[in-house]
Design an enzyme around this catalytic site. Structure first.
Site, PDB file in Angstrom:
ATOM      1  N   SER A   1      -9.647   1.836   3.177  1.00 48.26           N
ATOM      2  CA  SER A   1      -8.775   2.565   2.270  1.00 48.26           C
ATOM      3  C   SER A   1      -7.784   1.690   1.503  1.00 48.26           C
ATOM      4  O   SER A   1      -7.166   2.136   0.545  1.00 48.26           O
ATOM      5  CB  SER A   1      -7.988   3.619   3.054  1.00 48.26           C
TER       6      SER A   1
ATOM      7  N   SER B   1      -9.832  -0.549   7.424  1.00 47.55           N
ATOM      8  CA  SER B   1      -9.323  -0.300   6.069  1.00 47.55           C
ATOM      9  C   SER B   1      -8.662  -1.489   5.402  1.00 47.55           C
ATOM     10  O   SER B   1      -8.345  -1.424   4.214  1.00 47.55           O
ATOM     11  CB  SER B   1      -8.349   0.883   6.082  1.00 47.55           C
TER      12      SER B   1
ATOM     13  N   LYS C   1       0.852  -1.193   0.000  1.00 49.69           N
ATOM     14  CA  LYS C   1       0.000   0.000   0.000  1.00 49.69           C
ATOM     15  C   LYS C   1       0.888   1.245   0.000  1.00 49.69           C
ATOM     16  O   LYS C   1       1.894   1.289   0.726  1.00 49.69           O
ATOM     17  CB  LYS C   1      -0.907  -0.036   1.231  1.00 49.69           C
TER      18      LYS C   1
END
Length: 473
Positions: free
Chosen positions: A148, A172, A73
């Site tokens: 996210s 997330s 990420k």
């Protein structure tokens, strides 16, 4: 392929590390134009490292992560590679060091295939808030992948990487895992070092994994877990897994999480999954978390407050975007121009919310009260775990929603995290596992079930989740 399958092919000499890497890079080039799960593909370095892995490989010496590609990420620092947090304010930022979680995987010979998309600074539940465009759900390109960590979840779900790292502040990792039909694991707070994570809310942030299977989580987790001198909040976990027979397992089902707002189709799939545990002999008990309904409100006071503090560092002076405003406002005008142009709408919303709740006259009324209720929620959780080993709930109240469906109503977007924020507020380990599909608009959409365990009982949690995985497979 899972991590285990990839390693087996290498050991059986069915493929090489170079061929494995070439396979994933080709697949990204072919499929990710539509999905947009990656912000950056580390092609040249990844292929070079894969060749080095081929030259140095010995199955007697190297572990199960050696030479295996993985995605990261883009709010996790990676030495010499971009780390944008999907924000214009960090668009050209190149990290000068590795996050501890990356360093540990590198130590085992893992190879970064690329950096994945996210909601800006991890603020969102759909990956629609990325400054570089949204990621799409591989199950249905008209729907969001969740957020996210939507880029990491989509990459694994689409088979563009065997596994990916994500971060979880209020769900997330688990929420996009549920939306994309993969396994999302958030460890105990501090079980995996936060050193090198671009901070959103420091008392809530936690690095974790997105994988095809629980079995793969159990391969990765021992490598990334443990005390880190660079993170004072990090620590070790209990090293024992599930010592009980499934017939001695006590599972709590939170009655407050099966009420208004939960899609009936999601509820049915989760209750069917609970019945599988019941058929194994587990004792299913309905439990109550009296203050659970306040969790979302508490989260959306504490989290923006910490966001306001953490994002104050992005002023255009030390690193990142610098916008110069040529008028008498001077330095202050430059700050305003840089932050005004650099941050997206959701980041600005949360900064303003947090600044308000921390301001004189409102600190006691909002922030301090939220922290007191947070303590009450932890008390509820502690009492619940006196009677049960794990707690089960839906991961999300709805199926994956379509693009634009919630962007005009931030509150409805925030409600996507209603079941997941508790684990972050209290610091519990939690996992989302896929428990079936629901057909909507002629598309099979995934449903996720969340399992939570007491602090530091991460290995026990993974064993409980794997019981289900083995039973259905």
């Amino acid at each position: 392929m899972t991590i285990k399958e990839s390693v087996k092919k290498i050991q059986n000499k069915e493929t090489s590390f170079t061929e494995l890497m070439e396979y994933y890079i080709a697949k990204i080039k072919n499929k990710d134009t539509d999905i947009h799960s990656f912000l950056y593909v580390n092609e040249e370095a990844a292929l070079r490292e894969a060749k080095e892995a081929d030259d140095n490989y010995s199955s007697d010496i190297h572990g199960s992560l050696f030479g295996v590609p993985y995605a990261v990420k883009d709010n996790i620092l990676t030495d010499g590679i971009q780390a944008t947090a999907a924000s214009k304010i960090l668009e050209n930022y190149i990290s000068s060091y590795d996050a501890t979680v990356v360093l540990k995987i590198k130590g085992e010979g893992g190879i970064i295939i690329g950096k994945t998309n996210l909601d800006e600074f991890a603020m969102g539940s759909s990956t629609e808030n990325s400054a570089f465009g949204p990621t799409k759900n591989p199950l249905d390109l008209s729907r969001v992948p969740g957020g996210s960590s939507g880029g990491s979840a989509a990459a694994v779900a689409a088979g563009l990487a065997p596994y990916a790292l994500g971060t979880d502040t209020g769900g997330s990792i688990r929420q996009p895992a549920a939306f994309c039909g993969v396994v999302g694991f958030k460890p105990t707070y501090g079980a995996v070092s936060r050193h090198g994570l671009i901070a959103m809310a420091s008392s809530l942030d936690q690095a974790g994994t997105l994988t095809q299977t629980v079995e793969d989580v159990k391969i990765i987790f021992p490598t990334i877990a443990g005390k880190d001198d660079m993170d004072a909040t990090s620590g070790n976990i209990d090293e024992e897994g599930l010592k009980k027979d499934p017939s001695d397992l006590k599972i709590g089902v939170v009655k407050e999480f099966f009420g208004e707002g939960l899609d009936s189709r999601v509820e049915k799939k989760v209750r069917d999954a609970i019945d599988i545990y019941k058929n194994m002999g587990a004792d299913i008990k309905e439990i109550s978390l009296p203050n659970a309904s306040l969790g979302l409100a508490v989260y959306y006071i504490i989290m923006p407050s910490e966001v306001s503090s953490n994002l104050a560092r992005y002023d255009g002076v030390r690193y990142g975007m610098h916008q110069k405003e040529n008028h008498p406002g001077g330095l202050w005008a430059n700050y305003l121009k840089t932050r005004g142009d650099g941050f997206g709408e959701e980041a600005k919303r949360r900064i303003m919310l947090g600044t308000y709740t921390l301001s004189a006259g409102y600190y006691d009324a909002y922030y301090l009260k939220a922290q007191k209720v947070r303590a009450l929620i932890e008390q509820d959780i502690d009492n619940a775990f006196k009677d049960v080993d794990v707690i089960i709930s839906p991961t999300t109240p709805t199926l994956p929603f379509k693009f634009g469906e919630k962007t005009e109503d931030p509150l409805s977007m925030y409600l996507s995290d209603v079941y997941t924020v508790i684990a972050n507020l209290v610091g519990l380990p939690a996992i989302s596992i896929p428990v079936g599909n629901v057909k909507e608009d002629s598309v099979e959409l995934s449903v996720g079930m969340q399992i939570m365990a007491p602090k530091k009982k991460d290995l026990m949690l993974l064993d409980v989740a794997e019981l289900f995985e083995k039973e259905i497979n």
